[in-house]
Design a protein around this motif. Sequence first.
Motif: not given
Length: 142
Positions: A58-78
């Motif tokens: 987001g940079g200095a003006t926007n900051g962090d953004v969180y996105r929420y996704f719905l999907m099947e369970i994945q085996p790893s974070e990557e």
Amino acid sequence: MQNQRVIKWLVWGLLLVCLAQALYIFVSWPFRPDPSKVISVTKVAEGGAIYEVLYESGGATNGDVYRYFLMEIQPSEEIALERTRNSTPFLVTKSENAVKNIVGDRVKLKTNDTVYEFHSISLFKIKGEIQTVGFDLDAALP
């Protein structure tokens, strides 16, 4: 005869201007930045999960953004981060930890900051079967 030639050049000129403007709009269209990391994984329905993903670009003006996704369970974070690149989030906000309660196929969400995008229903596919999850959002500014 010359009027036809002038009109023909004007039409081609206007077409060229329209194409240049369309190219400019396409190139300058905002893109989604790369995800930084998975903050949390909340299991929902049978075989599904809500992935809360942090975008720190987001940079200095926007900051962090969180996105929420719905999907099947994945085996790893990557793998989950890779799948989010081609998925549409059901919630985009500046607020973290928005998932509060899960009752059956309904999820209660609460945010205390800016909400950029929200969809009250989301789908995911598991073993060829489509699962539907509904969301109830309670949003308030601090």
